[in-house]
Design an enzyme around this catalytic site. Structure first.
Site, short mmCIF file in Angstrom:
data_model
loop_
_atom_site.label_atom_id
_atom_site.label_comp_id
_atom_site.label_asym_id
_atom_site.label_seq_id
_atom_site.Cartn_x
_atom_site.Cartn_y
_atom_site.Cartn_z
N SER A 113 -17.00 19.82 1.15
CA SER A 113 -17.67 20.26 0.18
C SER A 113 -17.02 21.09 -0.66
O SER A 113 -17.24 21.29 -2.02
CB SER A 113 -19.09 20.78 0.67
N THR A 114 -16.30 22.23 -0.15
CA THR A 114 -15.69 23.40 -0.75
C THR A 114 -14.22 22.97 -1.33
O THR A 114 -13.82 23.46 -1.96
CB THR A 114 -15.72 24.61 -0.01
N LYS A 115 -13.50 22.06 -0.64
CA LYS A 115 -12.26 21.74 -0.52
C LYS A 115 -11.35 22.96 -0.44
O LYS A 115 -10.49 22.93 -1.12
CB LYS A 115 -11.94 20.96 -2.09
N ASP A 157 -7.09 -2.07 3.72
CA ASP A 157 -6.15 -3.18 3.24
C ASP A 157 -6.43 -4.53 3.84
O ASP A 157 -5.84 -5.66 3.78
CB ASP A 157 -4.86 -2.86 4.15
N GLU A 201 -0.70 18.79 6.40
CA GLU A 201 -0.40 19.56 5.33
C GLU A 201 -0.46 20.89 5.64
O GLU A 201 0.43 21.72 5.27
CB GLU A 201 -1.74 19.31 4.11
N ASP A 216 0.75 -1.19 -0.08
CA ASP A 216 -0.03 0.00 -0.14
C ASP A 216 0.91 1.22 -0.10
O ASP A 216 1.86 1.34 0.65
CB ASP A 216 -0.91 -0.06 1.24
N PHE A 252 -11.43 24.09 6.62
CA PHE A 252 -11.75 23.53 5.66
C PHE A 252 -12.98 22.81 5.45
O PHE A 252 -13.45 22.37 6.35
CB PHE A 252 -10.36 22.48 5.43
N SER A 253 -13.51 22.59 4.61
CA SER A 253 -14.74 21.87 4.22
C SER A 253 -14.54 20.93 2.99
O SER A 253 -13.93 21.04 2.22
CB SER A 253 -16.02 22.81 3.86
N ASP A 255 -5.35 25.82 10.28
CA ASP A 255 -5.40 24.61 9.57
C ASP A 255 -4.57 23.54 10.36
O ASP A 255 -3.19 23.63 10.39
CB ASP A 255 -4.89 24.63 8.29
#
Length: 684
Positions: free
Chosen positions: A382-384, A529, A350, A309, A379-380, A346
């Site tokens: 739906s909106t990314k 996995d 990332e 993986d 961050f959402s 955030d």
């Protein structure tokens, strides 16, 4: 691999000696059919000795032969005891981590009011709160929070790991310690059924686990023992007939016939067979890999295909900010500043990596925005997108967004702006490299692109090259698009890849390979996995993975290092090669012993007595002594294993035949002659 100097510690030596004596009990003796015949023969000889003593019949070689047969049994027991003891030492160290800890049980997630109870009173689905300095009371899943956890008690590694709710890094192990922040954990196991408890039971249960190959070899050895018993019994009438014809009494005593029989049967490999199997699993443990069965260890030595993986196995699992690409008219520092502002709220790996990259490149520190009117845009899915809006005197002065390229493009277009063609080209190039482009915009003005890169774990390319030389194909499995998958596959050095893979696709690939006659190994860490790990011949679950993955695999890598499979394969091949090598040596050794001693026993064969053994009695005693001493001489090899060198099966077979078959033919002549000289000189 284990250093030969450390194969047996002083403490292990002492406990193994005592355990070897305990194994003289019929309960243990009859678990090994070949050695059981030695046990029976020794017992019958003891009865004969008592009969001779009570009847005042003079002894000949009965007492020394009886003594050395006891020594043979003792060394066989000792070899198994040492192998078991090495595994149990690891179990004892794990047991020390399983202590009764005080748990902070809460009624609901996020509740700060807790009740302190003993960890053994916890039940499945109970919620506990742990903070820095606390020991995690049992196996569970993080349901809220993020924290650094010290897992050195389980893995032996000092570097802490991150555990957080959601995703594939939510599983925690009982006995590990929280070193920062706090977590809310839902218990997934009952007391006494934690991962550490299972590891202890697996290690201590090694003596009871016999692989199909080991069972088959045991049957063959027992069949050879019965065949050799009939052969020795047939020598009695032949000897009597030939003796009558030439006028010589060859009616040898029971002790002589018993000694001939014991020297002929494959006692060497039978005595070491259990130790070889247990030591294979124990060597895995020393590499921080727990095997749930000996069958998995053997299968590891024969695998042809390895499926890995990508996320968390080939890559570190979290994308990290790698570089800023500003648009025309925007400096890289301006882009970095805006990127950091939009990432301050955030908390994803990332987002944190973007803040860190801006600090490292331009020394941009987190600024105090408390005096400003700030509205954070979380961050959402739906909106990314995520971002920040900064107001002064009620007026919007900065409106920054960062997010997926498609989402930001739509956002900019809704404000009347466009994405420059130069930035689109940069975005495409980033995608082709296997990285992820993140657009940053202030209002309708696109500032540039952040490259988020999947970090391939260090040294994997060289390790995969080693696997290729072993004849093992590596296949990366990922849910990424084909372009991204191809770039990461090239960087990691795998032979093939499957992009946009679903759990069903992984399972299908494994079954296809197995249908073609290949043994398949799978490495993974996620819940998705689990089906593939269960289907594969060797399923290696990462310890950092989910509880479901760890349950599905038949091996667990405590270090969560996918390149560990090279050690796993080498140990599997070592196990098979060691068993084959010592079997070859044992059979050749038995044949040589007969060529050495029979000419000294029977007058018609006297011309073949090239070693000029001093007498028939000395010859038979020398053979019995050699037969006993060769077992402890081979214990280090059975524990350490035959050194593995990547070669074709034919080359390995030829090497074993020449080295161990040839050695098995030569050593008995030298050893028996030396012992005969010692006996005839009165030193023994």
């Amino acid at each position: 691999m284990t250093n030969s100097k450390n194969l047996i510690s002083k403490e292990l030596f002492t406990t193994s000696l005592l355990d070897a004596v305990r194994k003289f009990s019929p309960k243990y003796a009859f678990s090994n059919p070949v050695m059981a015949t030695v046990w029976i023969g020794t017992f019958l000889l003891l009865l004969q000795i008592f009969y001779y003593w009570s009847s005042k019949v003079p002894f000949q070689n009965e007492l020394p032969i009886f003594f050395w047969l006891l020594v043979t049994l003792f060394f066989a027991n000792f070899a198994e005891s040492v192998a078991e003891g090495r595994g149990k030492a690891r179990a004892d160290s794990l047991r020390k981590t399983r202590s009764k800890t005080i748990s902070k049980k809460v009624d609901s997630i996020g509740d700060l009011n807790y009740k302190e109870i003993i960890s053994s009173e916890l039940k499945i689905n109970d919620i506990v709160y742990v903070k820095a300095g606390d020991t995690i009371p049992g196996d569970g899943e993080v349901v809220l929070g993020i924290a650094s956890v010290d897992e050195s008690a389980v893995t032996g590694e000092s570097a802490p790991v991150i555990r957080e709710s959601g995703g594939d890094r939510s599983a925690v192990t009982g006995g590990t310690r929280v070193i920062s922040d706090h977590l809310y954990i839902k218990m997934t196991t009952k007391p006494g059924e934690s991962f550490i408890d299972k590891m202890i039971s697996m290690i201590e249960g090694a003596t009871r686990q016999k692989t199909p190959n080991e069972i088959a070899l045991g049957i063959v050895l027992f069949a050879l023992t019965i065949l050799f018993l009939l052969t020795v019994l047939s020598l009695i009438p032949i000897a009597n007939f030939v003796g009558n014809e030439i006028g010589q009494n060859w009616n040898f005593r029971f002790s002589v016939w018993l000694a001939i029989f014991i020297c002929l049967i494959p006692t060497t490999i039978a005595a070491l067979l259990s130790a070889i199997g247990i030591s294979g699993m124990e060597r895995l443990i020393r590499c921080n890999v727990i095997a749930k069965s000996g069958k998995a260890v053997e299968a590891a030595g024969d695998i042809h295909v390895l499926l890995l993986d990508k996320t968390g196995t080939i890559t570190l699992g979290n994308r990290e900010a790698h570089r800023f690409y500003p648009t025309l008219g925007v400096s890289e520092e301006e882009l970095a500043d805006a990127s950091q502002l939009s990432s301050l709220s955030d908390e994803t790996p990332e987002g944190r990596s973007i803040v860190v990259l801006a600090k490292q490149k331009y020394a941009i520190r987190e600024r105090n925005l408390n005096s400003l009117d700030v509205r954070w845009i979380p961050f959402s899915a739906s909106t990314k997108m995520s971002g920040v809006e900064i107001y002064e005197n009620g007026k919007l002065v900065r409106n920054i967004r960062k997010g997926a390229s498609d989402s930001i493009r739509k956002y900019i277009e809704s404000l009347g702006g466009t994405v420059p063609e130069s930035i689109q080209k940069i975005s495409d190039e980033i995608s082709k490299k296997g990285s992820t482009p993140i657009f940053v915009t202030e209002g309708e003005r696109l500032l540039g692109v952040i490259e988020l890169k999947d970090i391939v774990k260090g040294g994997l390319k060289e390790r995969f090259s080693t696997l290729r030389r072993m004849g093992i194909r590596t296949v990366m499995i990922t849910g990424d698009n084909p372009l991204t998958a191809a770039a990461i596959a090239a960087e990691a050095g795998v032979d093939d890849f499957i992009a946009e893979a679903t759990p069903e696709a992984k399972l299908k690939r494994i079954r296809e390979e197995q249908t073609n006659g290949y043994l398949v190994a799978m490495i993974g860490d996620g819940t998705n996995d689990a089906p593939a790990l269960a289907q594969s011949d060797v399923g290696v679950a990462m310890n950092t993975g989910t509880q479901t993955a760890r349950e599905a695999g038949n091996m667990i890598d405590l270090d969560s290092n996918p390149s560990k499979l090279i050690e796993i394969v080498e140990i599997g091949k070592q196990l098979l090669m060691t068993r084959g090598a010592l079997t070859t040596f044992s059979i050749a050794n038995d044949v040589a012993k007969y060529f050495a001693i029979l000419p000294a026993l029977f007058l018609p064969l006297a011309p073949l007595n090239i070693m000029h053994l001093s007498s028939p009695d000395h010859a038979i005693l020398a053979a019995v002594i050699f037969n006993a001493l060769v077992i402890p001489a081979l214990i280090p090899l059975s524990l350490r294993g035959v050194k593995y060198v990547p070669k074709s099966p034919d080359s390995a077979l030829l090497r074993n035949f020449l080295m161990y078959g040839g050695g098995g033919m030569v050593f008995p002549f030298l050893g028996i002659k030396l012992i005969d000289l010692i006996i005839s000189g009165g030193y023994l």
